[in-house]
Motif scaffolding. Structure first.
Motif, PDB file in Angstrom:
ATOM      1  N   ASP A   1     -24.263 -55.447 -27.975  1.00  0.00           N
ATOM      2  CA  ASP A   1     -24.247 -55.850 -26.500  1.00  0.00           C
ATOM      3  C   ASP A   1     -25.541 -55.123 -25.788  1.00  0.00           C
ATOM      4  OD1 ASP A   1     -23.884 -56.198 -23.915  1.00  0.00           O
ATOM      5  OD2 ASP A   1     -21.630 -56.468 -23.924  1.00  0.00           O
ATOM      6  N   LEU A   2     -26.478 -56.122 -25.192  1.00  0.00           N
ATOM      7  CA  LEU A   2     -27.645 -55.732 -24.844  1.00  0.00           C
ATOM      8  C   LEU A   2     -27.543 -54.584 -23.584  1.00  0.00           C
ATOM      9  CD1 LEU A   2     -29.917 -58.827 -24.578  1.00  0.00           C
ATOM     10  CD2 LEU A   2     -29.921 -56.845 -26.324  1.00  0.00           C
ATOM     11  N   ASP A   3     -26.341 -54.624 -23.030  1.00  0.00           N
ATOM     12  CA  ASP A   3     -25.850 -53.718 -22.146  1.00  0.00           C
ATOM     13  C   ASP A   3     -26.022 -52.134 -22.697  1.00  0.00           C
ATOM     14  OD1 ASP A   3     -25.787 -55.341 -20.087  1.00  0.00           O
ATOM     15  OD2 ASP A   3     -23.389 -55.403 -19.987  1.00  0.00           O
ATOM     16  N   GLU A   4     -25.911 -52.036 -24.008  1.00  0.00           N
ATOM     17  CA  GLU A   4     -25.701 -50.688 -24.503  1.00  0.00           C
ATOM     18  C   GLU A   4     -27.346 -50.230 -24.854  1.00  0.00           C
ATOM     19  OE1 GLU A   4     -23.061 -49.182 -25.296  1.00  0.00           O
ATOM     20  OE2 GLU A   4     -21.715 -50.427 -24.700  1.00  0.00           O
ATOM     21  N   MET A   5     -28.277 -51.279 -24.461  1.00  0.00           N
ATOM     22  CA  MET A   5     -29.601 -50.922 -24.299  1.00  0.00           C
ATOM     23  C   MET A   5     -30.110 -50.596 -22.987  1.00  0.00           C
ATOM     24  SD  MET A   5     -31.478 -53.266 -26.872  1.00  0.00           S
ATOM     25  CE  MET A   5     -30.710 -53.569 -28.675  1.00  0.00           C
ATOM     26  N   ARG A   6     -29.585 -51.352 -21.999  1.00  0.00           N
ATOM     27  CA  ARG A   6     -29.969 -51.310 -20.667  1.00  0.00           C
ATOM     28  C   ARG A   6     -29.461 -50.214 -19.989  1.00  0.00           C
ATOM     29  NH1 ARG A   6     -28.702 -57.599 -20.472  1.00  0.00           N
ATOM     30  NH2 ARG A   6     -30.561 -58.428 -21.282  1.00  0.00           N
ATOM     31  N   ARG A   7     -27.950 -50.052 -19.890  1.00  0.00           N
ATOM     32  CA  ARG A   7     -27.394 -49.187 -19.021  1.00  0.00           C
ATOM     33  C   ARG A   7     -27.620 -47.620 -19.402  1.00  0.00           C
ATOM     34  NH1 ARG A   7     -22.208 -51.617 -20.579  1.00  0.00           N
ATOM     35  NH2 ARG A   7     -21.891 -49.408 -21.249  1.00  0.00           N
ATOM     36  N   PRO A   8     -27.809 -46.899 -18.298  1.00  0.00           N
ATOM     37  CA  PRO A   8     -28.218 -45.504 -18.538  1.00  0.00           C
ATOM     38  C   PRO A   8     -26.772 -44.809 -19.447  1.00  0.00           C
ATOM     39  CG  PRO A   8     -28.365 -45.880 -16.296  1.00  0.00           C
ATOM     40  CD  PRO A   8     -27.742 -47.068 -17.031  1.00  0.00           C
ATOM     41  N   ASP A   9     -25.694 -45.313 -19.640  1.00  0.00           N
ATOM     42  CA  ASP A   9     -24.704 -44.497 -20.192  1.00  0.00           C
ATOM     43  C   ASP A   9     -24.438 -45.412 -21.632  1.00  0.00           C
ATOM     44  OD1 ASP A   9     -23.613 -47.149 -18.873  1.00  0.00           O
ATOM     45  OD2 ASP A   9     -21.429 -46.173 -18.512  1.00  0.00           O
ATOM     46  N   GLY A  10     -25.185 -46.540 -21.744  1.00  0.00           N
ATOM     47  CA  GLY A  10     -25.037 -47.348 -23.171  1.00  0.00           C
ATOM     48  C   GLY A  10     -25.309 -46.483 -24.160  1.00  0.00           C
ATOM     49  N   PHE A  11     -24.945 -46.960 -25.224  1.00  0.00           N
ATOM     50  CA  PHE A  11     -25.017 -46.457 -26.743  1.00  0.00           C
ATOM     51  C   PHE A  11     -26.374 -45.916 -26.965  1.00  0.00           C
ATOM     52  CE2 PHE A  11     -25.463 -46.381 -31.375  1.00  0.00           C
ATOM     53  CZ  PHE A  11     -24.650 -45.517 -31.503  1.00  0.00           C
TER      54      PHE A  11
END
Length: 262
Positions: free
Chosen positions: A66-76
């Motif tokens: 999930d690209l949110d895991e790259m974008r979000r500060p709390d992403g993986f």
């Protein structure tokens, strides 16, 4: 079993794992990886299971992380990047934990079949490669896209690809991130067969039913011997497996007898 990001169903010898985020093309998250690892442990502990079919809910197998895991500060990946350098590197335990989502498939004492339609990009492609057999749509789209982000595939493709297509082709697919179809995957030896989209699930189920006639011990010992790269060690594992199978087999007791189908 239905969890937040996967579902596991079926009974007896054949079970099915479905990635269950269709609105996101089954994009993968740490939660999905944890659920896959848990499902693998539970299925391995069930002596009835001989085949597991892995598929995606909706149009695609999996679009990758999930690209949110790259974008979000709390992403993986953002959390990984926050680790300072060290020896040993403090990132490594988190990466190893994620790898267990797919790693159990090679060790599993049953056959794992990927039924791939739509896209299998990045970690989705690696999930398909982690399975023992791939049955795919002619028009399914595969690519190891990690290179686009300056990353490498770390969920198993560095092991499975060179074993299957050789080091040169593996380097090419990883370092270019080039896309290929299901039909091309069959040509390269990366998939067993390709079919129209609508027929993939049926073809995978039929193949699972064929393999499920084999005793679980035969599946488990065959996988173990084939996974061992050292020839002498592979033969030792095959011998031990044969010994175990002979003890369990319903062998003919006279010239007119024949073994029963397991």
């Amino acid at each position: 079993m239905t969890t937040r990001h996967i579902s596991v169903d079926g009974g007896g010898a054949i079970r099915r794992i479905a990635l269950n985020r269709p609105a996101r093309h089954n994009a993968q998250t740490p939660l999905m990886w944890a659920e896959l690892a848990e499902a693998g442990a539970e299925l391995a502990a069930d002596p009835q299971v001989r085949c597991v079919v892995v598929s995606g809910t909706g149009e695609s197998f999996s679009s990758g992380i999930d690209l949110d895991e790259m974008r979000r500060p709390d992403g993986f990946l953002q959390r990984l990047a926050a680790h300072p350098e060290g020896d040993p590197d403090p990132m490594l335990p988190s990466i190893a934990k994620a790898q267990e989502a797919f790693r159990w498939m090679e060790r599993a004492p049953f056959l794992v079949i990927a039924a791939v339609t739509g896209v299998a990009f990045g970690a989705g492609c690696q999930l398909a490669l982690a399975c023992d057999v791939r049955i795919v749509a002619h028009t399914a789209r595969f690519a190891l896209r990690e290179v686009r982000y300056g990353l490498i595939p770390d969920m198993g493709a560095t092991v499975s690809l060179p074993r299957t297509v050789g080091r040169e082709r593996a380097l090419d697919l990883i370092l270019t991130g080039r896309e290929f179809t299901g039909a091309q995957a069959v040509e390269m030896g990366l998939a067993l067969s390709s079919h129209p989209d609508a027929d993939v699930a049926t073809a995978a189920s039929a193949y699972a039913a064929e393999i499920a006639r084999v005793p679980r011990s035969g599946i488990a010992h065959t996988k173990a011997a084939l996974s061992e790269p050292d020839p002498d060690r592979s033969l030792q594992l095959a011998a031990r497996g044969q010994a175990a199978c002979v003890r369990q087999a319903d062998l003919p007791r006279s010239a007119g007898d024949s073994p029963r189908t397991p």
